[in-house]
Write an enzyme that holds these catalytic residues in place. Structure first.
Site, PDB file in Angstrom:
ATOM      1  N   LYS A  55      33.021  34.966  28.051  1.00 27.87           N
ATOM      2  CA  LYS A  55      32.300  34.430  29.218  1.00 27.87           C
ATOM      3  C   LYS A  55      31.750  33.028  28.945  1.00 27.87           C
ATOM      4  O   LYS A  55      31.676  32.583  27.791  1.00 27.87           O
ATOM      5  CB  LYS A  55      31.181  35.404  29.595  1.00 27.87           C
ATOM      6  CG  LYS A  55      31.694  36.764  30.100  1.00 27.87           C
ATOM      7  CD  LYS A  55      30.543  37.647  30.566  1.00 27.87           C
ATOM      8  CE  LYS A  55      31.051  38.965  31.123  1.00 27.87           C
ATOM      9  NZ  LYS A  55      29.939  39.823  31.611  1.00 27.87           N
ATOM     10  N   TYR A 111      35.098  40.547  40.531  1.00 33.62           N
ATOM     11  CA  TYR A 111      33.926  41.429  40.445  1.00 33.62           C
ATOM     12  C   TYR A 111      33.630  42.128  41.775  1.00 33.62           C
ATOM     13  O   TYR A 111      32.507  42.571  41.997  1.00 33.62           O
ATOM     14  CB  TYR A 111      32.709  40.634  39.975  1.00 33.62           C
ATOM     15  CG  TYR A 111      32.629  40.463  38.465  1.00 33.62           C
ATOM     16  CD1 TYR A 111      32.527  41.571  37.618  1.00 33.62           C
ATOM     17  CD2 TYR A 111      32.637  39.212  37.874  1.00 33.62           C
ATOM     18  CE1 TYR A 111      32.444  41.431  36.244  1.00 33.62           C
ATOM     19  CE2 TYR A 111      32.547  39.055  36.483  1.00 33.62           C
ATOM     20  CZ  TYR A 111      32.457  40.179  35.693  1.00 33.62           C
ATOM     21  OH  TYR A 111      32.363  40.047  34.318  1.00 33.62           O
ATOM     22  N   ASN A 134      26.193  37.838  28.867  1.00 35.49           N
ATOM     23  CA  ASN A 134      26.370  38.758  27.743  1.00 35.49           C
ATOM     24  C   ASN A 134      27.716  38.576  27.022  1.00 35.49           C
ATOM     25  O   ASN A 134      28.270  39.511  26.449  1.00 35.49           O
ATOM     26  CB  ASN A 134      26.135  40.200  28.186  1.00 35.49           C
ATOM     27  CG  ASN A 134      27.071  40.633  29.292  1.00 35.49           C
ATOM     28  OD1 ASN A 134      27.943  39.878  29.708  1.00 35.49           O
ATOM     29  ND2 ASN A 134      26.906  41.845  29.764  1.00 35.49           N
ATOM     30  N   HIS A 151      33.487  40.324  28.557  1.00 34.68           N
ATOM     31  CA  HIS A 151      33.842  41.387  29.505  1.00 34.68           C
ATOM     32  C   HIS A 151      34.959  42.209  28.877  1.00 34.68           C
ATOM     33  O   HIS A 151      35.823  41.662  28.192  1.00 34.68           O
ATOM     34  CB  HIS A 151      34.361  40.782  30.826  1.00 34.68           C
ATOM     35  CG  HIS A 151      35.046  41.793  31.696  1.00 34.68           C
ATOM     36  ND1 HIS A 151      34.355  42.604  32.569  1.00 34.68           N
ATOM     37  CD2 HIS A 151      36.354  42.175  31.786  1.00 34.68           C
ATOM     38  CE1 HIS A 151      35.215  43.428  33.164  1.00 34.68           C
ATOM     39  NE2 HIS A 151      36.433  43.186  32.704  1.00 34.68           N
ATOM     40  N   GLU A 174      43.040  44.616  36.031  1.00 38.67           N
ATOM     41  CA  GLU A 174      42.463  43.360  35.533  1.00 38.67           C
ATOM     42  C   GLU A 174      43.497  42.529  34.758  1.00 38.67           C
ATOM     43  O   GLU A 174      43.480  41.298  34.829  1.00 38.67           O
ATOM     44  CB  GLU A 174      41.241  43.658  34.669  1.00 38.67           C
ATOM     45  CG  GLU A 174      40.080  44.218  35.487  1.00 38.67           C
ATOM     46  CD  GLU A 174      38.826  44.473  34.683  1.00 38.67           C
ATOM     47  OE1 GLU A 174      37.773  44.669  35.308  1.00 38.67           O
ATOM     48  OE2 GLU A 174      38.886  44.491  33.430  1.00 38.67           O
TER      49      GLU A 174
HETATM   50  P1  GDP Z   1      29.963  45.801  31.660  1.00 38.31           P
HETATM   51  O1  GDP Z   1      31.130  46.700  31.993  1.00 38.31           O
HETATM   52  O2  GDP Z   1      29.238  46.205  30.395  1.00 38.31           O
HETATM   53  O3  GDP Z   1      30.331  44.326  31.651  1.00 38.31           O
HETATM   54  O4  GDP Z   1      28.867  45.999  32.815  1.00 38.31           O
HETATM   55  P2  GDP Z   1      28.994  46.163  34.413  1.00 38.31           P
HETATM   56  O5  GDP Z   1      30.411  46.365  34.841  1.00 38.31           O
HETATM   57  O6  GDP Z   1      27.971  47.173  34.822  1.00 38.31           O
HETATM   58  O7  GDP Z   1      28.478  44.739  34.962  1.00 38.31           O
HETATM   59  C1  GDP Z   1      29.325  43.629  35.004  1.00 38.31           C
HETATM   60  C2  GDP Z   1      28.547  42.425  34.545  1.00 38.31           C
HETATM   61  O8  GDP Z   1      27.490  42.163  35.474  1.00 38.31           O
HETATM   62  C3  GDP Z   1      27.817  42.584  33.189  1.00 38.31           C
HETATM   63  O9  GDP Z   1      28.639  42.372  32.077  1.00 38.31           O
HETATM   64  C4  GDP Z   1      26.749  41.525  33.312  1.00 38.31           C
HETATM   65  O10 GDP Z   1      27.280  40.210  33.080  1.00 38.31           O
HETATM   66  C5  GDP Z   1      26.349  41.650  34.784  1.00 38.31           C
HETATM   67  N1  GDP Z   1      25.240  42.606  34.965  1.00 38.31           N
HETATM   68  C6  GDP Z   1      25.282  43.962  34.866  1.00 38.31           C
HETATM   69  N2  GDP Z   1      24.087  44.529  35.117  1.00 38.31           N
HETATM   70  C7  GDP Z   1      23.253  43.485  35.400  1.00 38.31           C
HETATM   71  C8  GDP Z   1      21.873  43.409  35.755  1.00 38.31           C
HETATM   72  O11 GDP Z   1      21.162  44.420  35.866  1.00 38.31           O
HETATM   73  N3  GDP Z   1      21.355  42.151  35.957  1.00 38.31           N
HETATM   74  C9  GDP Z   1      22.118  41.030  35.867  1.00 38.31           C
HETATM   75  N4  GDP Z   1      21.524  39.835  36.094  1.00 38.31           N
HETATM   76  N5  GDP Z   1      23.421  41.062  35.532  1.00 38.31           N
HETATM   77  C10 GDP Z   1      23.990  42.270  35.295  1.00 38.31           C
END
Ligand code: GDP
Length: 136
Positions: free
Chosen positions: A11, A51, A114, A117, A128
């Site tokens: 990222k 997304y 973070n 992905h 994807e």
């Molecule tokens: P992943 O599969 O671990 O990447 O998590 P998810 O699919 O739940 O979320 C996709 C991405 O959205 C995450 O990697 C973060 O960059 C972002 N994200 C997820 N949860 C949060 C949140 O509670 N707050 C914010 N600001 N970003 C989030």
């Protein structure tokens, strides 16, 4: 266990800090092969499409803005159990909750920025990978 492929993204927070090689070393040290890789700048429309599953979430707009804030490196990782193994190497979404030695624990700036992905299932990986690498 079967040989699988998964979609990984380094990222913008990580490309900005020149962490791609360090992150790639984490994958190869655990036996994952990087079989395709390209650096690109996502458009807002592409990030929103990628997304789309999160479009109703409160963090969606911030996430899209973050994902287009700089270049990303998209890659296909291949290996035994690659989807789950990559999720293990990445660590939990929130770096505060990520296990020691994971990419997110060591490099992530926040729950949003973070660093990486990774696809979360075989079905997601297929979709994807096709999104970024329609020819492989
Ligand atoms: P992943 O599969 O671990 O990447 O998590 P998810 O699919 O739940 O979320 C996709 C991405 O959205 C995450 O990697 C973060 O960059 C972002 N994200 C997820 N949860 C949060 C949140 O509670 N707050 C914010 N600001 N970003 C989030």
């Amino acid at each position: 266990m079967a040989k699988e492929r998964t979609l990984s993204i380094v990222k913008p927070d990580a490309t900005r800090r020149n962490l791609t090689e360090k992150i790639n070393a984490r994958f190869t040290a655990r036996g994952l092969k990087i079989v395709a890789q390209k650096r690109l700048q996502l458009s807002r429309a592409e990030a929103e499409k990628f997304y789309a599953v999160h479009r109703e979430r409160p963090f969606f707009s911030g996430l899209v803005t973050f994902m287009i804030s700089g270049p990303v490196v998209v890659q296909v990782l291949e290996g035994e159990n690659a989807i789950a193994l990559n999720r293990e190497i990445m660590g939990a979404t929130d770096p505060a909750k990520a296990a020691p030695g994971t990419i997110r624990k060591d490099f992530a700036e926040s729950i949003e920025a973070n660093s990486v992905h990774g696809s979360d299932s075989a079905e997601t990986a297929k979709r994807e990978i096709a999104f970024f690498f329609p020819d492989i």
